[in-house]
Write a protein that holds these residues in place. Structure first.
Motif, PDB file in Angstrom:
ATOM      1  N   MET A   1      -5.068   4.626   7.013  1.00  0.00           N
ATOM      2  CA  MET A   1      -3.991   4.242   7.921  1.00  0.00           C
ATOM      3  C   MET A   1      -3.097   3.198   7.237  1.00  0.00           C
ATOM      4  O   MET A   1      -3.578   2.292   6.562  1.00  0.00           O
ATOM      5  CB  MET A   1      -4.558   3.628   9.209  1.00  0.00           C
ATOM      6  CG  MET A   1      -5.395   4.598  10.027  1.00  0.00           C
ATOM      7  SD  MET A   1      -4.375   5.835  10.842  1.00  0.00           S
ATOM      8  CE  MET A   1      -3.581   4.814  12.070  1.00  0.00           C
ATOM      9  N   ALA A   2      -1.789   3.280   7.495  1.00  0.00           N
ATOM     10  CA  ALA A   2      -0.890   2.260   6.984  1.00  0.00           C
ATOM     11  C   ALA A   2      -1.120   0.976   7.767  1.00  0.00           C
ATOM     12  O   ALA A   2      -1.313   0.979   8.969  1.00  0.00           O
ATOM     13  CB  ALA A   2       0.562   2.721   7.126  1.00  0.00           C
ATOM     14  N   SER A   3      -1.108  -0.119   7.088  1.00  0.00           N
ATOM     15  CA  SER A   3      -1.413  -1.385   7.728  1.00  0.00           C
ATOM     16  C   SER A   3      -0.321  -1.778   8.699  1.00  0.00           C
ATOM     17  O   SER A   3       0.858  -1.719   8.378  1.00  0.00           O
ATOM     18  CB  SER A   3      -1.548  -2.481   6.665  1.00  0.00           C
ATOM     19  OG  SER A   3      -2.570  -2.161   5.777  1.00  0.00           O
ATOM     20  N   PRO A   4      -0.642  -2.180   9.936  1.00  0.00           N
ATOM     21  CA  PRO A   4       0.359  -2.656  10.862  1.00  0.00           C
ATOM     22  C   PRO A   4       0.874  -4.007  10.441  1.00  0.00           C
ATOM     23  O   PRO A   4       0.325  -4.672   9.584  1.00  0.00           O
ATOM     24  CB  PRO A   4      -0.401  -2.738  12.189  1.00  0.00           C
ATOM     25  CG  PRO A   4      -1.814  -2.968  11.793  1.00  0.00           C
ATOM     26  CD  PRO A   4      -2.012  -2.213  10.528  1.00  0.00           C
ATOM     27  N   THR A  59      -0.115  10.262  -1.364  1.00  0.00           N
ATOM     28  CA  THR A  59       0.675   9.042  -1.318  1.00  0.00           C
ATOM     29  C   THR A  59       0.398   8.141  -2.516  1.00  0.00           C
ATOM     30  O   THR A  59       1.287   7.463  -3.018  1.00  0.00           O
ATOM     31  CB  THR A  59       0.385   8.271  -0.012  1.00  0.00           C
ATOM     32  OG1 THR A  59       0.710   9.116   1.088  1.00  0.00           O
ATOM     33  CG2 THR A  59       1.206   6.999   0.072  1.00  0.00           C
ATOM     34  N   GLU A  60      -0.860   8.125  -2.986  1.00  0.00           N
ATOM     35  CA  GLU A  60      -1.212   7.236  -4.076  1.00  0.00           C
ATOM     36  C   GLU A  60      -0.495   7.589  -5.370  1.00  0.00           C
ATOM     37  O   GLU A  60      -0.524   6.820  -6.323  1.00  0.00           O
ATOM     38  CB  GLU A  60      -2.734   7.256  -4.298  1.00  0.00           C
ATOM     39  CG  GLU A  60      -3.284   8.558  -4.887  1.00  0.00           C
ATOM     40  CD  GLU A  60      -3.488   9.650  -3.842  1.00  0.00           C
ATOM     41  OE1 GLU A  60      -3.935  10.750  -4.207  1.00  0.00           O
ATOM     42  OE2 GLU A  60      -3.204   9.384  -2.654  1.00  0.00           O
ATOM     43  N   ARG A  61       0.173   8.727  -5.438  1.00  0.00           N
ATOM     44  CA  ARG A  61       0.898   9.135  -6.647  1.00  0.00           C
ATOM     45  C   ARG A  61       2.403   9.088  -6.425  1.00  0.00           C
ATOM     46  O   ARG A  61       3.155   9.763  -7.111  1.00  0.00           O
ATOM     47  CB  ARG A  61       0.490  10.549  -7.081  1.00  0.00           C
ATOM     48  CG  ARG A  61      -0.995  10.752  -7.295  1.00  0.00           C
ATOM     49  CD  ARG A  61      -1.578   9.770  -8.301  1.00  0.00           C
ATOM     50  NE  ARG A  61      -1.090  10.016  -9.663  1.00  0.00           N
ATOM     51  CZ  ARG A  61      -1.401   9.266 -10.705  1.00  0.00           C
ATOM     52  NH1 ARG A  61      -2.177   8.215 -10.551  1.00  0.00           N
ATOM     53  NH2 ARG A  61      -0.953   9.559 -11.897  1.00  0.00           N
ATOM     54  N   ARG A  62       2.854   8.303  -5.435  1.00  0.00           N
ATOM     55  CA  ARG A  62       4.291   8.180  -5.188  1.00  0.00           C
ATOM     56  C   ARG A  62       4.736   6.736  -5.392  1.00  0.00           C
ATOM     57  O   ARG A  62       4.095   5.801  -4.919  1.00  0.00           O
ATOM     58  CB  ARG A  62       4.643   8.611  -3.760  1.00  0.00           C
ATOM     59  CG  ARG A  62       4.374  10.073  -3.454  1.00  0.00           C
ATOM     60  CD  ARG A  62       5.159  10.495  -2.224  1.00  0.00           C
ATOM     61  NE  ARG A  62       4.626  11.748  -1.705  1.00  0.00           N
ATOM     62  CZ  ARG A  62       3.961  11.859  -0.575  1.00  0.00           C
ATOM     63  NH1 ARG A  62       3.740  10.783   0.160  1.00  0.00           N
ATOM     64  NH2 ARG A  62       3.521  13.019  -0.175  1.00  0.00           N
ATOM     65  N   GLU A 150       9.198   9.640   2.245  1.00  0.00           N
ATOM     66  CA  GLU A 150       7.753   9.780   2.369  1.00  0.00           C
ATOM     67  C   GLU A 150       7.080   8.443   2.081  1.00  0.00           C
ATOM     68  O   GLU A 150       7.634   7.582   1.404  1.00  0.00           O
ATOM     69  CB  GLU A 150       7.251  10.835   1.377  1.00  0.00           C
ATOM     70  CG  GLU A 150       7.806  12.225   1.644  1.00  0.00           C
ATOM     71  CD  GLU A 150       7.432  13.189   0.518  1.00  0.00           C
ATOM     72  OE1 GLU A 150       7.764  12.858  -0.644  1.00  0.00           O
ATOM     73  OE2 GLU A 150       6.823  14.220   0.793  1.00  0.00           O
ATOM     74  N   LEU A 151       5.873   8.286   2.613  1.00  0.00           N
ATOM     75  CA  LEU A 151       5.128   7.073   2.344  1.00  0.00           C
ATOM     76  C   LEU A 151       4.919   6.894   0.847  1.00  0.00           C
ATOM     77  O   LEU A 151       4.552   7.838   0.144  1.00  0.00           O
ATOM     78  CB  LEU A 151       3.777   7.119   3.059  1.00  0.00           C
ATOM     79  CG  LEU A 151       3.811   6.958   4.585  1.00  0.00           C
ATOM     80  CD1 LEU A 151       2.444   7.216   5.165  1.00  0.00           C
ATOM     81  CD2 LEU A 151       4.305   5.577   4.964  1.00  0.00           C
ATOM     82  N   GLY A 177       2.149  -0.267   4.438  1.00  0.00           N
ATOM     83  CA  GLY A 177       0.953  -0.382   3.611  1.00  0.00           C
ATOM     84  C   GLY A 177       1.176  -0.116   2.148  1.00  0.00           C
ATOM     85  O   GLY A 177       0.221   0.167   1.414  1.00  0.00           O
ATOM     86  N   SER A 178       2.421  -0.209   1.680  1.00  0.00           N
ATOM     87  CA  SER A 178       2.716  -0.023   0.255  1.00  0.00           C
ATOM     88  C   SER A 178       2.547  -1.337  -0.486  1.00  0.00           C
ATOM     89  O   SER A 178       2.574  -2.417   0.123  1.00  0.00           O
ATOM     90  CB  SER A 178       4.156   0.488   0.076  1.00  0.00           C
ATOM     91  OG  SER A 178       4.384   1.669   0.810  1.00  0.00           O
ATOM     92  N   ARG A 179       2.370  -1.248  -1.799  1.00  0.00           N
ATOM     93  CA  ARG A 179       2.284  -2.446  -2.624  1.00  0.00           C
ATOM     94  C   ARG A 179       3.654  -2.735  -3.217  1.00  0.00           C
ATOM     95  O   ARG A 179       4.319  -1.836  -3.731  1.00  0.00           O
ATOM     96  CB  ARG A 179       1.236  -2.261  -3.722  1.00  0.00           C
ATOM     97  CG  ARG A 179      -0.187  -2.157  -3.183  1.00  0.00           C
ATOM     98  CD  ARG A 179      -1.188  -1.977  -4.312  1.00  0.00           C
ATOM     99  NE  ARG A 179      -2.553  -1.906  -3.815  1.00  0.00           N
ATOM    100  CZ  ARG A 179      -3.146  -0.778  -3.401  1.00  0.00           C
ATOM    101  NH1 ARG A 179      -2.484   0.368  -3.462  1.00  0.00           N
ATOM    102  NH2 ARG A 179      -4.380  -0.794  -2.948  1.00  0.00           N
TER     103      ARG A 179
END
Length: 494
Positions: A1-4, A59-62, A150-151, A177-179
């Motif tokens: 889940m994306a962090s709120p 998502t981890e590859r975007r 996209e995320l 929730g992205s870095r």
């Protein structure tokens, strides 16, 4: 889940609102806060709901590579995008599309360019109000673009320009929730101070803004060791130094390709045209080169002028009056009988002060020095660097902490450089080894005289500098990126 949105993030946003309210002189701070909160509440609720969506597969590859500037004139960010794509990341490259990016970027299937529109300042009303309006509109545009895509696992942002992109990118990363990674090329407020002065309210706001939001990123890259130390000492930021390195396209240009380039430029710029009267129908000539049509061989003309090259974004941190004054002195030396070659000086680039300097150039009436100011295609720029005899850099860092990318590219082409002095330039230009460092136009004129006195012979200091550059070529961009940036991203994704 994306962090709120965390409680700390909300507190940060409220602190921002309160701080901005204090900037409005004569306006009640509580009233400004209430107005802003009322306006932002629906948006915050919408974003909260959006961030609760489940992270989709892959998502981890975007990665989103974001620059609030012209993509085509952001070489370092283009290199980041290409390096990411080579390692299997899908890249969304967001920025202005005023100039065409390099063909490698356009051809790469894993890179998708998402254009944004540069917001122009409103021409009426108080300057502070028009600036706030411009920033607000740009902020809303960035929010719209970043939240519709996209995320992303990472958002890699170039700074400067960072107002409002640092705050917007950080906020979106918290929501989704992205870095967040900032690549520090310089400080935005120091660039603004060149035209507005250090005490201007907008400059002080920009300084506070960078100090407030900059440390909120998860990871930091920077361009020099001096900037790394300054970020640690004054900002509490631990950054990784990633020196600019030339891409593989920057190398010495073979003579045949030089001639083809000179022919293309001669169709547009008379400075490259051969004006002889020999009437040789079996030769194709430019002022620099000759192609024998009978056997297709190409040679450089023994009596050719020296090709002097400088590139610029025509901004306040580059004083081209220094070069023009040095060229006036050089013209006087040649006219006075000094044994020196004629010069063709090519100054490439786009920017706000170009027309100002073009008027100064048009007012000059040289016999032995010709100046042209073309805008080159991305494929032609490295070819011209690889064909030039000497580079000149007028970049004088506003902070004293960044290095000119143009010199990196010149060194990739083994092109010796004369560069104006500023703090930390020694991290790139080694005086009397790969070029010369000057302080003013008189010193630059003396350096031109010294370096070109034996032209076109490959002996002398100019030839020695080129030889040193050939033997001291360091790691290319790819090796440098793989060692310094890739481990940071892969470690963060575990």
């Amino acid at each position: 889940m994306a962090s709120p949105v965390s409680g700390a993030a909300l507190v940060t946003v409220l602190a921002l609102i309160a701080s901005l309210a204090a900037l409005f002189s004569g306006v009640s701070a509580p009233l400004v806060c209430v107005t802003l909160v009322t306006a932002l509440l629906p948006l915050l609720l919408t974003l909260w709901l959006r961030c609760l969506r489940r992270r989709d597969c892959g998502t981890e590859r975007r990665v989103c590579v974001l620059v609030l500037g012209d993509v085509g004139r952001s070489p370092r960010m283009q290199y980041h995008a290409l390096s990411l794509s080579k390692h299997g990341f899908n890249v969304t490259f967001v920025g202005f599309v005023d100039s065409k990016p390099h063909q490698d970027v356009l051809r790469e299937e894993r890179i998708r360019i998402v254009p944004i529109t540069e917001v122009k300042s409103v021409g009426v009303g108080p300057k502070l109000l028009t600036y706030v309006t411009k920033v607000t509109v740009q902020c809303l545009q960035l929010l719209s673009v970043l939240l519709r895509m996209e995320l992303q696992s990472y958002v890699l942002l170039q700074n400067p320009p960072g107002l409002p992109s640092i705050a917007v990118a950080w906020f979106v990363c918290v929501l989704r929730g992205s870095r967040f990674i900032i690549d520090w090329h310089n400080y935005g407020y120091t660039i603004m101070a060149l035209s507005h002065g250090w005490r201007h309210p907008v400059v002080r706001l920009a300084k506070w803004y960078e100090h407030f939001f900059g440390p909120l990123a998860a990871h930091h890259l920077c361009v020099t060791t001096a900037m790394k130390d300054d970020l640690q000492r004054n900002w509490g930021i631990k950054a990784t130094t990633v020196y600019d390195r030339p891409a593989s396209i920057f190398r010495e240009t073979p003579v045949k390709l030089q001639h083809e380039l000179f022919m293309r430029l001669a169709h547009i710029y008379p400075q490259f045209q051969h004006r002889g009267c020999d009437g040789d129908a079996e030769a194709e000539k430019t002022i620099f080169s000759v192609r024998d049509l009978t056997d297709d061989s190409v040679t450089l003309r023994a009596e050719r002028p020296a090709l002097l090259l400088s590139s610029t974004s025509w901004t306040e941190d580059e004083d081209f009056s220094i070069l023009l004054s040095a060229l006036e002195d050089y013209e006087g030396l040649v006219s006075g009988g000094a044994s020196l070659p004629s010069l063709v000086c090519v100054i490439t680039g786009k920017g706000p002060q170009k027309e100002h300097y073009r008027k100064l150039i048009d007012a000059l009436h040289f016999q032995h020095v010709k100046i042209c100011t073309p805008w080159l295609e991305p494929e032609d720029y490295p070819l011209l660097l690889g064909a030039a005899d000497l580079g000149v850099c007028l970049h004088k860092s506003s902070s004293g902490l960044d290095l000119p990318m143009k010199v990196v590219d010149m060194f990739g082409c083994c092109l010796p450089v004369c560069a104006v002095h500023f703090h930390c330039l020694h991290e790139l230009v080694k005086h009397e080894e790969n070029g010369l460092i000057f302080a003013d136009s008189q010193e630059l004129a003396e350096q031109l005289k010294s370096l070109l006195s034996e032209f076109p012979a490959s002996t002398g200091r100019l030839g020695l500098f080129r030889k040193n550059l050939r033997t001291s070529r360091g790691r290319c961009w790819d090796d440098n990126w793989d060692q310094n940036v890739l481990p940071l991203i892969t470690a963060a994704s575990r």
